[in-house]
Design a protein around this motif. Structure first.
Motif, PDB file in Angstrom:
ATOM      1  N   ARG A 157       0.848  -1.172  -0.075  1.00 35.77           N
ATOM      2  CA  ARG A 157       0.233   0.038  -0.028  1.00 35.77           C
ATOM      3  C   ARG A 157       0.935   1.242  -0.151  1.00 35.77           C
ATOM      4  O   ARG A 157       0.473   2.123  -0.525  1.00 35.77           O
ATOM      5  N   LEU A 158       1.968   1.264   0.610  1.00 30.61           N
ATOM      6  CA  LEU A 158       2.687   2.622   0.988  1.00 30.61           C
ATOM      7  C   LEU A 158       4.230   1.949   1.121  1.00 30.61           C
ATOM      8  O   LEU A 158       4.439   0.924   1.662  1.00 30.61           O
ATOM      9  N   ALA A 159       5.224   2.971   0.473  1.00 32.00           N
ATOM     10  CA  ALA A 159       6.636   2.768   1.078  1.00 32.00           C
ATOM     11  C   ALA A 159       6.986   3.881   1.348  1.00 32.00           C
ATOM     12  O   ALA A 159       7.028   4.645   0.817  1.00 32.00           O
ATOM     13  N   LEU A 160       7.951   3.845   2.545  1.00 28.82           N
ATOM     14  CA  LEU A 160       8.694   5.080   2.963  1.00 28.82           C
ATOM     15  C   LEU A 160      10.222   5.028   3.210  1.00 28.82           C
ATOM     16  O   LEU A 160      10.513   3.937   3.230  1.00 28.82           O
ATOM     17  N   GLY A 161      10.911   6.169   3.080  1.00 33.26           N
ATOM     18  CA  GLY A 161      12.330   6.041   3.289  1.00 33.26           C
ATOM     19  C   GLY A 161      13.091   5.995   1.841  1.00 33.26           C
ATOM     20  O   GLY A 161      12.840   6.566   0.957  1.00 33.26           O
ATOM     21  N   GLY A 162      14.018   5.004   1.763  1.00 29.26           N
ATOM     22  CA  GLY A 162      14.866   4.867   0.835  1.00 29.26           C
ATOM     23  C   GLY A 162      16.380   5.658   1.314  1.00 29.26           C
ATOM     24  O   GLY A 162      16.255   6.229   2.278  1.00 29.26           O
ATOM     25  N   TRP A 163      17.335   5.539   0.535  1.00 32.42           N
ATOM     26  CA  TRP A 163      18.592   5.809   0.876  1.00 32.42           C
ATOM     27  C   TRP A 163      18.486   7.462   1.253  1.00 32.42           C
ATOM     28  O   TRP A 163      19.458   7.805   2.127  1.00 32.42           O
ATOM     29  N   GLY A 164      17.880   8.198   0.652  1.00 37.95           N
ATOM     30  CA  GLY A 164      17.934   9.750   0.935  1.00 37.95           C
ATOM     31  C   GLY A 164      17.229   9.738   2.368  1.00 37.95           C
ATOM     32  O   GLY A 164      17.377  11.011   2.812  1.00 37.95           O
ATOM     33  N   SER A 165      16.511   9.141   2.910  1.00 40.64           N
ATOM     34  CA  SER A 165      15.731   9.178   4.163  1.00 40.64           C
ATOM     35  C   SER A 165      16.303   8.582   5.421  1.00 40.64           C
ATOM     36  O   SER A 165      16.416   8.606   6.389  1.00 40.64           O
ATOM     37  N   LEU A 166      16.520   6.864   4.860  1.00 47.45           N
ATOM     38  CA  LEU A 166      17.011   6.003   6.111  1.00 47.45           C
ATOM     39  C   LEU A 166      18.234   5.702   5.648  1.00 47.45           C
ATOM     40  O   LEU A 166      18.481   5.286   4.393  1.00 47.45           O
ATOM     41  N   VAL A 167      19.165   5.127   6.698  1.00 47.67           N
ATOM     42  CA  VAL A 167      20.440   4.448   6.411  1.00 47.67           C
ATOM     43  C   VAL A 167      20.573   3.323   7.195  1.00 47.67           C
ATOM     44  O   VAL A 167      20.310   3.584   8.319  1.00 47.67           O
ATOM     45  N   ASN A 168      20.622   2.281   6.459  1.00 51.17           N
ATOM     46  CA  ASN A 168      20.693   0.900   7.369  1.00 51.17           C
ATOM     47  C   ASN A 168      19.894   0.862   8.365  1.00 51.17           C
ATOM     48  O   ASN A 168      20.215   0.547   9.322  1.00 51.17           O
ATOM     49  N   PRO A 169      18.497   0.761   8.229  1.00 50.32           N
ATOM     50  CA  PRO A 169      17.465   0.695   9.485  1.00 50.32           C
ATOM     51  C   PRO A 169      17.644  -0.724  10.065  1.00 50.32           C
ATOM     52  O   PRO A 169      18.026  -1.621   9.339  1.00 50.32           O
TER      53      PRO A 169
END
Length: 433
Positions: A157-169
């Motif tokens: 339904r939805l995806a959040l983040g990516g390299w520009g927002s999260l780093v190695n979560p």
């Protein structure tokens, strides 16, 4: 006891996470996933709090914005820094002489011989086929595109983040009261809080050595009274914050290596200690910043890490990381305890392989609202429902496509499933279709 099935979940060794407190923090992706960790790489991590991140498309080159392809100039290539470009843009950066080039995002220099094919993206392109739609990683405040429906009626339904927002979560948790999601990661501000629509509401938890700073977050949970609790492997502590980012409590004494944690409906925290081999119950008045008790409730566990609490029955699920003789002989085991901490079931490879003949390596566990146990499997890049403890062993894949390296799970109040995918630094929200 003969009544307790013993199933062992086999998988390869993972490498120690860089920056963590030694080999005990072996939770990072293996080399193949490290090569494609930033398959959605596009934006440089913001050094300030303001500014929206650009929309990231997993299947588009973020230099020319052309869709990747299996061959020719659009073939995705990894840079040594982890960012991904198409072959055409890579050649343009190196010039006709094929000289050394700089990554357009992080400015790290490299030579053309240091680049390699991005295998996870190539595999995803093969699965989607020529007519496959794009899989979007949304920036804060945007909605992600949907991939095809997953098995068992779950769709992205939805995806959040990516390299520009999260780093190695490393951890994700849902606030059942407000619908907010808290994500622990390795960025400058260690905790990101997302709203139900996907907007980034808050970032806090500075990287540093001060009392309320977070050195190396391992997991996160949200209590019912609205506090974010984090395990910090850097100084082996548990730290609590309110949703505005104010530190309210830090617990350091008596813990060897606190790792996984989950909150009970009463705002207590169930906590694993990987080095001590123990399970703790932590009770605190978070409003006043006062610890009431940190009581060991189970001992003699084998390197326990992930943990989950059933919000209906109070049952507790724990993931043990077993290491037998031999460098590559590492596996996981899931144990289920009743609310009174009696062992009611466990799974290791022998019994589970009767149902599914494959190596399984479990990194995260959660209960849905019916009390069924759900786990991630990084070997098959899947999320699997194992049923209720009294039903073991059941093997029902919930999500078997579109994940790279799932390391976290959280059910929201409406029973949507949030999957933390460290392979592309994102949180993916699935719900019934």
């Amino acid at each position: 006891s003969a009544a307790v099935p013993r199933l062992l979940l086999w998988a390869p060794v993972t490498r120690p996470a860089e920056g963590g407190p030694g080999a005990a923090l072996a939770a990072a992706p293996p080399p193949l996933m490290a090569a494609g960790m930033a398959a959605a790489a596009a934006a440089k991590e913001a050094e300030a709090d303001e500014g929206d991140e650009a929309e990231l498309s997993l299947l588009e080159c973020r230099v020319c914005f052309e869709r990747y392809g299996p061959g020719g100039q659009r073939r995705p290539r990894n840079l040594p820094c982890g960012h991904v470009l198409c072959r055409g843009c890579l050649g343009a950066l190196g010039g006709p002489e094929g000289r050394r080039l700089e990554c357009p995002f992080c400015r790290r220099a490299c030579g053309p011989a240091e680049t390699s094919d991005c295998l996870p993206l190539l595999q995803l392109l093969e699965v989607l086929g020529p007519a496959g739609g794009s899989l979007l990683l949304s920036a804060p405040g945007r909605s992600g595109g949907a991939a095809g429906p997953a098995p068992a009626g779950l769709g992205l339904r939805l995806a959040l983040g990516g390299w520009g927002s999260l780093v190695n979560p490393t951890g994700v948790a849902a606030c059942r009261r407000s619908g907010r999601l808290a994500v622990a990661h390795d960025g400058k501000k260690r905790i990101h809080v997302f709203g139900p629509s996907g907007s980034c509401l808050q970032r806090f938890g500075e990287r540093g050595d001060a009392g309320n700073d977070i050195k190396y977050p391992l997991d996160v949970t949200v209590t019912s009274d609205g506090h974010v609790v984090v395990t910090d492997g850097g100084d082996r502590s548990v730290k609590a914050f309110d949703f505005e980012g104010r530190g309210v409590l830090a617990v350091r004494e008596g813990l060897c290596l606190p790792w996984g944690l989950d909150a009970t409906p009463e705002s207590e925290v169930i906590l694993t200690d990987a080095e001590a081999g123990a399970l703790y119950r932590l009770a605190a008045d978070f409003q006043k910043g006062k610890l009431k008790k940190c009581q060991m409730i189970r001992s003699r566990l084998v390197s326990p890490r992930g943990v989950a609490v059933s919000q209906t029955s109070g049952a507790v699920a724990v993931i043990e990381h077993l290491k037998a003789q031999g460098a590559n002989n590492v596996s996981t085991r899931v144990k289920i305890f009743s609310a009174e901490m009696d062992l009611v079931g466990q799974m290791d490879s022998f019994g589970l392989n009767l149902v599914f003949p494959s190596k399984i390596y479990t990194t995260a566990v959660a209960f849905d609202r019916e009390g069924r146990v759900t786990v991630t499997d990084v070997c098959s890049q899947a999320v699997i429902c194992l049923g209720k403890p009294e039903e073991f062993p059941i093997f029902n894949p919930l999500i078997s496509h579109g994940l790279s390296y799932p390391v976290g799970l959280a059910y929201t109040a409406n029973n949507s499933l949030a999957v933390l995918d460290s392979g592309d630094h994102s949180v993916k929200i699935y719900s019934s279709t």
